[in-house]
Design an enzyme around this catalytic site. Structure first.
Site, mmCIF file in Angstrom:
data_model
loop_
_atom_site.group_PDB
_atom_site.id
_atom_site.type_symbol
_atom_site.label_atom_id
_atom_site.label_comp_id
_atom_site.label_asym_id
_atom_site.label_seq_id
_atom_site.Cartn_x
_atom_site.Cartn_y
_atom_site.Cartn_z
ATOM 1 N N HIS A 68 0.652 -1.063 0.102
ATOM 2 C CA HIS A 68 0.064 0.095 0.086
ATOM 3 C C HIS A 68 1.061 1.300 -0.144
ATOM 4 O O HIS A 68 0.649 2.094 -0.607
ATOM 5 C CB HIS A 68 -0.829 -0.097 1.372
ATOM 6 C CG HIS A 68 -1.709 1.341 1.548
ATOM 7 N ND1 HIS A 68 -2.988 1.165 1.467
ATOM 8 C CD2 HIS A 68 -1.380 2.241 1.821
ATOM 9 C CE1 HIS A 68 -3.582 2.428 1.401
ATOM 10 N NE2 HIS A 68 -2.638 3.324 1.824
ATOM 11 N N GLU A 69 1.901 1.301 0.814
ATOM 12 C CA GLU A 69 2.811 2.388 0.820
ATOM 13 C C GLU A 69 3.662 2.647 -0.261
ATOM 14 O O GLU A 69 3.820 3.602 -0.507
ATOM 15 C CB GLU A 69 3.553 2.437 2.202
ATOM 16 C CG GLU A 69 2.688 2.437 3.641
ATOM 17 C CD GLU A 69 1.823 3.573 3.602
ATOM 18 O OE1 GLU A 69 2.003 4.790 3.140
ATOM 19 O OE2 GLU A 69 0.661 3.325 4.357
ATOM 20 N N HIS B 169 1.532 4.406 -2.734
ATOM 21 C CA HIS B 169 1.634 5.818 -2.600
ATOM 22 C C HIS B 169 2.980 6.350 -3.352
ATOM 23 O O HIS B 169 2.982 7.334 -4.027
ATOM 24 C CB HIS B 169 1.773 6.191 -1.198
ATOM 25 C CG HIS B 169 0.286 5.990 -0.461
ATOM 26 N ND1 HIS B 169 -0.780 6.617 -1.007
ATOM 27 C CD2 HIS B 169 -0.068 5.691 0.466
ATOM 28 C CE1 HIS B 169 -1.779 6.850 -0.274
ATOM 29 N NE2 HIS B 169 -1.591 5.838 0.630
ATOM 30 N N GLU C 218 -6.217 6.704 -1.149
ATOM 31 C CA GLU C 218 -6.066 5.671 -0.339
ATOM 32 C C GLU C 218 -6.831 4.362 -0.802
ATOM 33 O O GLU C 218 -5.922 3.418 -0.761
ATOM 34 C CB GLU C 218 -6.614 5.979 1.106
ATOM 35 C CG GLU C 218 -6.093 6.857 2.021
ATOM 36 C CD GLU C 218 -4.535 6.245 2.410
ATOM 37 O OE1 GLU C 218 -4.712 5.022 3.038
ATOM 38 O OE2 GLU C 218 -3.754 7.094 2.322
#
Length: 374
Positions: free
Chosen positions: A138-139, A142, A189
């Site tokens: 997930h990060e 980003h 997100e």
């Protein structure tokens, strides 16, 4: 950033997406905003020029001095996950990653020049290996999307708004920007959740992680299906007053509600878009410069139109009904003033004749088809 090599990745076989563009997994609203920003010549340069005003250098020094930097020597299992995530998403340079002491489970990716990933001890202690792998992915998602730049701006503006709250107009102006950035970031997100799934390639692990963030380390007391039913009840339940309260509740948040994130991720995992990526069909980063802003905005508009059309929320259903009624009324007015309902009569026909033709198959099918296509 740390060394860009991707050695020592886990032996578990997962698909790698070479050259994948972040556009492949970005939520339509997130993608349209980012494509537009990337098209603005010098935009990132201007943002990064603000680094002298932003607390980025201070944050880097703070994490370096008061947190634990992930490496082969410290939190080695997290370092392996990080390298693996960068390998799968083909991120050339591995971002620096820190573990900071905080009982609240959280993670973030910040930085203007180079992204930094920060995870809290609360999160590390809460999740198992596969759940944590999805979070690290997930990060990294980003970082690949360039979200860290705008997240840093958001943190700075939020802090600034608090400092100048005593200046009425200044505070209002800053908070207007913050509110808009938060709306975008909530969509980002959802994009990063998709990136986490591409890295972990285990939907159940992603679901478990979101459940634990919502309810703690009590999986034996929780159920994925029941958890997703909460999202269904949240969307469909109540009346217009509840719809307004939902909006007010989400406005100050940087993240969507956890049940909503779980439902959105499961929906995407079942979509043709996800399957195409897994089959190796996805946009490449080499094509990013040719991405169409207008196409991205059309996709975003189409997504929102579909959301309104299929939503069970009372307010969204009302908006859909109004929009549909307005479209139908617009079609009838158009037929009236252009004579399309006159049935080819030379004089345009009488009022009664026009009304009769207006209820016929021609104009009715036009006005009915318009809103459906939109």
């Amino acid at each position: 950033m740390t060394d860009s090599s991707n050695e020592n990745v886990p032996s578990r076989q997962r698909k790698r997406f070479q050259g994948i563009s972040s556009r492949a997994y970005e939520h339509p609203a997130d993608r349209s905003a980012l494509v537009a920003l990337r098209k603005l010549s010098g935009f990132d340069t201007v943002f990064k020029a603000l680094s002298g005003l932003l607390p980025e250098r201070s944050l880097r020094l703070l994490f370096l001095s008061d947190s634990v930097r992930v490496s082969d020597a410290q939190f080695a299992h997290l370092n392996t996950m990080l390298r693996d995530a960068c390998y799968i998403l083909d991120l050339e340079k591995v971002p620096a990653m820190y573990v900071t002491q905080d009982p609240r489970p959280n993670a973030m990716c910040i930085g203007l020049d180079e992204p930094i990933i920060v995870v809290t001890t609360g999160l590390v202690e809460l999740l198992d290996e596969e759940e944590m792998r999805a979070v690290v992915g997930h990060e990294v998602g980003h970082a690949l999307s360039g979200h860290s730049v705008y997240r840093t701006i958001l943190l700075f503006l939020t802090s600034l708004a608090l400092k100048i709250a005593w200046i009425p107009l200044g505070s209002v102006a800053i908070m207007a920007i913050v509110t808009a950035l938060r709306e975008w970031f909530r969509k980002s997100e959802l994009s990063a959740d998709r990136a986490g799934l591409l890295v972990g390639q285990d939907l159940q692990a992603s679901m478990r992680g979101l459940m634990k963030i919502a309810g703690g380390n009590h999986l034996h007391e929780m159920n994925v299906d029941a958890f997703l039913e909460q999202a269904e009840e949240y969307e469909a339940g109540g009346d217009l007053r509840d719809s307004v309260l939902k909006i007010l509740n989400v406005l100050p948040r940087s993240h969507p509600f956890t049940t909503v994130r779980a439902a959105e991720l499961k929906k995407w995992a079942a979509s043709r878009d996800y399957q195409r990526i897994m089959d190796g069909h996805y946009p490449r980063r080499t094509e990013d410069k040719d991405a169409s802003v207008s196409d991205s905005f059309r996709e975003s508009a189409s997504h929102y139109a579909e959301t309104v059309r299929t939503s069970k929320d009372p307010l969204m259903k009302l908006v859909g009904d109004i929009a549909g009624g307005a479209g139908d009324l617009g079609g009838k007015l158009r037929d009236k003033f252009t004579g399309a309902g006159a049935g080819g009569s030379g004089s345009g026909g009488s009022s009664g004749e026009s009304k009769a033709n207006g209820n016929g198959s021609g104009p009715a099918s036009e006005s009915g088809g318009g809103p459906g296509e939109g």
